[in-house]
Design an enzyme around this catalytic site. Structure first.
Site, PDB file in Angstrom:
ATOM      1  N   TYR A   1      31.120 -35.919   8.509  1.00 56.31           N
ATOM      2  CA  TYR A   1      31.936 -35.802   9.721  1.00 56.31           C
ATOM      3  C   TYR A   1      33.297 -35.170   9.401  1.00 56.31           C
ATOM      4  O   TYR A   1      33.936 -35.513   8.397  1.00 56.31           O
ATOM      5  CB  TYR A   1      32.130 -37.167  10.392  1.00 56.31           C
ATOM      6  CG  TYR A   1      30.887 -37.662  11.128  1.00 56.31           C
ATOM      7  CD1 TYR A   1      29.751 -36.869  11.264  1.00 56.31           C
ATOM      8  CD2 TYR A   1      30.851 -38.929  11.706  1.00 56.31           C
ATOM      9  CE1 TYR A   1      28.620 -37.323  11.939  1.00 56.31           C
ATOM     10  CE2 TYR A   1      29.718 -39.384  12.381  1.00 56.31           C
ATOM     11  CZ  TYR A   1      28.613 -38.571  12.481  1.00 56.31           C
ATOM     12  OH  TYR A   1      27.495 -39.025  13.150  1.00 56.31           O
TER      13      TYR A   1
ATOM     14  N   SER B   1      25.531 -40.050  21.305  1.00 61.29           N
ATOM     15  CA  SER B   1      25.812 -39.276  22.533  1.00 61.29           C
ATOM     16  C   SER B   1      25.339 -40.010  23.788  1.00 61.29           C
ATOM     17  O   SER B   1      24.582 -39.462  24.596  1.00 61.29           O
ATOM     18  CB  SER B   1      25.202 -37.876  22.452  1.00 61.29           C
ATOM     19  OG  SER B   1      25.860 -37.094  21.487  1.00 61.29           O
ATOM     20  N   PRO B   2      25.810 -41.257  23.982  1.00 62.04           N
ATOM     21  CA  PRO B   2      25.353 -42.021  25.152  1.00 62.04           C
ATOM     22  C   PRO B   2      25.803 -41.420  26.476  1.00 62.04           C
ATOM     23  O   PRO B   2      25.235 -41.738  27.518  1.00 62.04           O
ATOM     24  CB  PRO B   2      26.004 -43.398  24.938  1.00 62.04           C
ATOM     25  CG  PRO B   2      27.193 -43.116  24.067  1.00 62.04           C
ATOM     26  CD  PRO B   2      26.789 -42.000  23.168  1.00 62.04           C
TER      27      PRO B   2
ATOM     28  N   GLY C   1      27.209 -36.374  25.155  1.00 62.49           N
ATOM     29  CA  GLY C   1      28.234 -35.580  24.470  1.00 62.49           C
ATOM     30  C   GLY C   1      29.347 -35.121  25.415  1.00 62.49           C
ATOM     31  O   GLY C   1      30.153 -34.262  25.077  1.00 62.49           O
TER      32      GLY C   1
HETATM   33  P1  NAP Z   1      29.429 -39.240  23.914  1.00 65.09           P
HETATM   34  O1  NAP Z   1      30.127 -40.456  24.391  1.00 65.09           O
HETATM   35  O2  NAP Z   1      28.138 -38.885  24.550  1.00 65.09           O
HETATM   36  O3  NAP Z   1      30.389 -37.990  24.035  1.00 65.09           O
HETATM   37  C1  NAP Z   1      31.759 -38.089  23.729  1.00 65.09           C
HETATM   38  C2  NAP Z   1      32.455 -36.889  24.323  1.00 65.09           C
HETATM   39  O4  NAP Z   1      32.440 -37.007  25.737  1.00 65.09           O
HETATM   40  C3  NAP Z   1      33.903 -36.792  23.883  1.00 65.09           C
HETATM   41  O5  NAP Z   1      34.229 -35.435  23.680  1.00 65.09           O
HETATM   42  C4  NAP Z   1      34.637 -37.358  25.078  1.00 65.09           C
HETATM   43  O6  NAP Z   1      35.942 -36.817  25.193  1.00 65.09           O
HETATM   44  C5  NAP Z   1      33.765 -36.877  26.214  1.00 65.09           C
HETATM   45  N1  NAP Z   1      33.896 -37.739  27.397  1.00 65.09           N
HETATM   46  C6  NAP Z   1      33.670 -39.062  27.469  1.00 65.09           C
HETATM   47  N2  NAP Z   1      33.901 -39.509  28.730  1.00 65.09           N
HETATM   48  C7  NAP Z   1      34.271 -38.432  29.436  1.00 65.09           C
HETATM   49  C8  NAP Z   1      34.638 -38.248  30.807  1.00 65.09           C
HETATM   50  N3  NAP Z   1      34.640 -39.253  31.663  1.00 65.09           N
HETATM   51  N4  NAP Z   1      34.957 -36.997  31.220  1.00 65.09           N
HETATM   52  C9  NAP Z   1      34.940 -35.958  30.351  1.00 65.09           C
HETATM   53  N5  NAP Z   1      34.614 -36.075  29.032  1.00 65.09           N
HETATM   54  C10 NAP Z   1      34.277 -37.305  28.607  1.00 65.09           C
HETATM   55  O7  NAP Z   1      29.216 -39.471  22.361  1.00 65.09           O
HETATM   56  P2  NAP Z   1      29.215 -38.471  21.081  1.00 65.09           P
HETATM   57  O8  NAP Z   1      30.622 -38.303  20.628  1.00 65.09           O
HETATM   58  O9  NAP Z   1      28.433 -37.248  21.327  1.00 65.09           O
HETATM   59  O10 NAP Z   1      28.425 -39.383  20.048  1.00 65.09           O
HETATM   60  C11 NAP Z   1      28.911 -40.714  19.771  1.00 65.09           C
HETATM   61  C12 NAP Z   1      28.802 -41.025  18.302  1.00 65.09           C
HETATM   62  O11 NAP Z   1      27.436 -40.970  17.901  1.00 65.09           O
HETATM   63  C13 NAP Z   1      29.516 -40.058  17.339  1.00 65.09           C
HETATM   64  O12 NAP Z   1      30.881 -40.339  17.198  1.00 65.09           O
HETATM   65  C14 NAP Z   1      28.769 -40.339  16.043  1.00 65.09           C
HETATM   66  O13 NAP Z   1      29.301 -41.503  15.448  1.00 65.09           O
HETATM   67  C15 NAP Z   1      27.353 -40.612  16.527  1.00 65.09           C
HETATM   68  N6  NAP Z   1      26.464 -39.427  16.392  1.00 65.09           N
HETATM   69  C16 NAP Z   1      25.408 -39.533  15.548  1.00 65.09           C
HETATM   70  C17 NAP Z   1      24.537 -38.463  15.414  1.00 65.09           C
HETATM   71  C18 NAP Z   1      23.380 -38.583  14.464  1.00 65.09           C
HETATM   72  O14 NAP Z   1      22.680 -37.568  14.210  1.00 65.09           O
HETATM   73  N7  NAP Z   1      23.112 -39.751  13.935  1.00 65.09           N
HETATM   74  C19 NAP Z   1      24.729 -37.271  16.131  1.00 65.09           C
HETATM   75  C20 NAP Z   1      25.817 -37.203  17.001  1.00 65.09           C
HETATM   76  C21 NAP Z   1      26.670 -38.305  17.150  1.00 65.09           C
HETATM   77  P3  NAP Z   1      37.248 -37.760  24.937  1.00 65.09           P
HETATM   78  O15 NAP Z   1      37.282 -38.083  23.469  1.00 65.09           O
HETATM   79  O16 NAP Z   1      38.362 -36.877  25.390  1.00 65.09           O
HETATM   80  O17 NAP Z   1      37.095 -38.981  25.785  1.00 65.09           O
END
Ligand code: NAP
Length: 300
Positions: free
Chosen positions: A53, A210-211, A214
């Protein structure tokens, strides 16, 4: 906040906080410390990382932050991953983007993670992606050595299909305790390809990355996003929720599979909203309206 037993020696919070996007949050160590403490105050004690990361930088920033208050380590659970090799100025010896699940790579990667976090144990280490060149004997040996030395307490995988999970498990003495996969109202793939059914069969609690899709769903004007947002807005009103984010989390939490969402936002207000979503219970009919809106058609 509710707690989830993943193993005899590992209990985690119902929500995990993911640090993939840590560099986007532009935090200094003091601000990062504040973020950790505020999320802890909300009951989130589990933090998801990976060696790669932030191009191999996020674990270190998190570890340097923990050093500001060493007592924090015993209040939290650290998840990290290994097995992907990236080209990076921070790893000049890396020879191209590929997977490496050899014994030596897994052990070395875990040891670097320990150093980055400034800790002497990792609560849960995951193989980041299924590796088509994997020698499961080597993974099993690496896990066994890391367990015996006390460096890693538990093991799991990420993005594995059921047959890949079973294959690896069959070589191991230790039980793999989770599969971290993409699951959301936006992305139903792992709900439909057998991954979730397999987790239910094996009594494994999956983690959902990515709940919120993303964040794409909030901005996109493609038909699927418009359709899903409309349904989420309607159900938000019915539940009296504040934001559609909460409906997306509630949709995951209502599932009988005990899905553990990994929050990806660095915005404390959004993390708080996520935690509140535990209070919203979807009816079966509401759950299916979201499922149908994502698929673009009703169930048969
Ligand atoms: P996510 O919650 O689906 O997406 C987060 C993104 O959405 C951030 O950029 C956030 O921006 C934005 N967001 C959230 N609420 C919003 C809203 N109301 N309006 C506009 N934008 C909004 O989760 P993710 O970051 O993709 O994934 C979560 C975690 O899963 C990662 O941190 C990582 O630890 C893990 N992951 C694991 C894998 C794997 O292969 N194992 C792959 C990907 C991710 P803000 O920060 O500005 O709120």
């Amino acid at each position: 906040m509710e707690r989830v037993m993943l193993a005899e020696n590992l209990e985690i919070s119902r929500f995990v906080h993911g640090y993939w996007r840590l560099n986007d949050w532009n935090l200094g160590k003091d601000q990062c410390l504040n973020l950790i403490k505020e999320t802890l105050a909300m009951g989130i004690t589990t933090f998801d990382h990976a060696d790669i990361y932030g191009s191999y930088t996020c674990e270190k920033l998190f570890g340097e932050t923990l050093k500001l208050e060493p007592g924090l380590r015993k209040e939290i659970e650290i998840i990290t991953k290994c097995g992907i090799v990236l080209k990076s100025p921070n790893r000049p010896l890396n020879n191209g983007h590929h997977y490496n699940t050899s014994k030596s790579h897994i052990i070395k990667s875990a040891e670097i993670s320990l150093k980055n976090f400034g800790t002497d144990y990792i609560d849960l280490l995951l193989i980041h992606r299924p590796d088509p060149f994997m020698d499961p004997h080597e993974v099993a040996e690496a896990f066994s050595d890391l367990k015996k030395s006390g460096k890693v307490r538990n093991f799991g995988v990420s993005n594995f299909l059921p047959h890949q999970y079973q294959m690896l498990q069959s070589y191991m003495d230790e039980k793999l305790i989770t599969n971290q996969v993409e699951i959301s109202a936006w992305n139903l793939e792992n709900m439909e390809n057998g991954v979730l059914d397999f987790a239910l069969e094996k009594r494994i609690k999956p983690m959902a990355w990515s709940p919120l899709g993303g964040g794409y769903i909030f901005k996109s004007n493609e038909e699927k996003a418009l359709r899903l947002r409309k349904t989420l807005e309607e159900i938000k009103m019915e539940l009296g929720a504040k934001k559609i984010d909460q409906v997306m989390y509630a949709w995951l939490l209502s599932h009988p599979g005990g899905i553990i969402p990994i929050i990806g936002s660095g915005n404390l207000g959004r993390v708080e909203l996520a935690c509140e979503s535990i209070d919203y219970k979807l009816t079966r009919a509401q759950w299916f309206r979201i499922y149908d809106a994502s698929r673009g058609r009703e169930v048969d």
